[in-house]
Scaffold this active site. Structure first.
Site, PDB file in Angstrom:
ATOM      1  N   HIS A  17       0.843  -1.202   0.000  1.00  0.00           N
ATOM      2  CA  HIS A  17       0.000   0.000   0.000  1.00  0.00           C
ATOM      3  C   HIS A  17       0.876   1.251   0.000  1.00  0.00           C
ATOM      4  CE1 HIS A  17      -3.070  -2.713   2.207  1.00  0.00           C
ATOM      5  NE2 HIS A  17      -3.463  -2.595   0.945  1.00  0.00           N
ATOM      6  N   LYS A  41     -16.417  -6.179   6.151  1.00  0.00           N
ATOM      7  CA  LYS A  41     -15.217  -7.013   6.139  1.00  0.00           C
ATOM      8  C   LYS A  41     -14.773  -7.413   7.546  1.00  0.00           C
ATOM      9  CE  LYS A  41     -12.980  -5.793   1.802  1.00  0.00           C
ATOM     10  NZ  LYS A  41     -11.718  -5.341   1.196  1.00  0.00           N
ATOM     11  N   ARG A  90      -2.426  -6.200  -8.014  1.00  0.00           N
ATOM     12  CA  ARG A  90      -1.379  -7.180  -7.737  1.00  0.00           C
ATOM     13  C   ARG A  90      -1.283  -8.220  -8.837  1.00  0.00           C
ATOM     14  NH1 ARG A  90      -3.832  -8.418  -2.032  1.00  0.00           N
ATOM     15  NH2 ARG A  90      -5.475  -8.622  -3.540  1.00  0.00           N
ATOM     16  N   SER A 128      -3.235  -7.795   2.735  1.00  0.00           N
ATOM     17  CA  SER A 128      -3.517  -7.626   4.160  1.00  0.00           C
ATOM     18  C   SER A 128      -3.962  -8.944   4.778  1.00  0.00           C
ATOM     19  CB  SER A 128      -4.593  -6.558   4.367  1.00  0.00           C
ATOM     20  OG  SER A 128      -4.109  -5.295   3.975  1.00  0.00           O
TER      21      SER A 128
END
Length: 158
Positions: A17, A41, A90, A128
């Site tokens: 990030h 989430k 990614r 993450s």
């Protein structure tokens, strides 16, 4: 002056990030890291903790502000008079979801552009979720996160 927003849950904020933010800051005079509340989430860290950790990880990066939000992204963008959404990619699998999201955001406001920045080579598999799993199993996440994030993960997962 073009303001861009890099939105995400950032639970936790990773070196990947930080790389996207630094690269965006080299292209634009003002970058807002929009830390989304995103209760769906079930984040490990509270919104204010995620904001503080991102601020620590980005300390010294010029033109960057970290701001939490719990609204529709487009409302956040309008409030801060931003013109561009920055998204990191990614892998090819990220692109499909991000492309759909960019299309929906464009339907909500066709004047807002989305800019995709590919992850730097060492961060291509970094997420993450992986960082949290490694930390939860006692692995060393030091290579993947700022020391403050590592300390917060260790404390949260005790």
């Amino acid at each position: 002056m073009t303001t861009v927003v890099y939105p995400g849950t950032f639970d936790p904020f990773t070196n990947g990030h930080a790389d996207i933010v630094k690269r965006a800051a080299a292209l634009f005079p003002r970058v807002i890291v929009g830390v989304a509340a995103n209760a769906r989430k079930a984040p490990l860290f509270a919104l204010d903790e995620r904001v503080a950790l991102a601020e620590q990880a980005l300390e010294g990066v010029s033109g960057v502000a970290v701001i939490g939000f719990g609204t529709l992204l487009m409302d956040f963008i309008h409030h801060h008079k931003a013109r561009v959404i920055v998204r990191g990619l990614r892998a090819l699998s990220d692109f499909e979801y991000e492309f759909q999201m960019a299309g929906m955001n464009r339907r909500l406001d066709p004047t807002i552009e989305t800019l995709f920045l590919p992850a730097a080579e060492p961060d291509g598999a970094l997420s993450s979720s992986f960082v949290k799993e490694i930390a939860a199993l006692g692995g060393d996440v030091g290579p993947f996160v700022h020391p403050a994030v590592k300390a917060a993960l260790t404390a949260a997962l005790r």
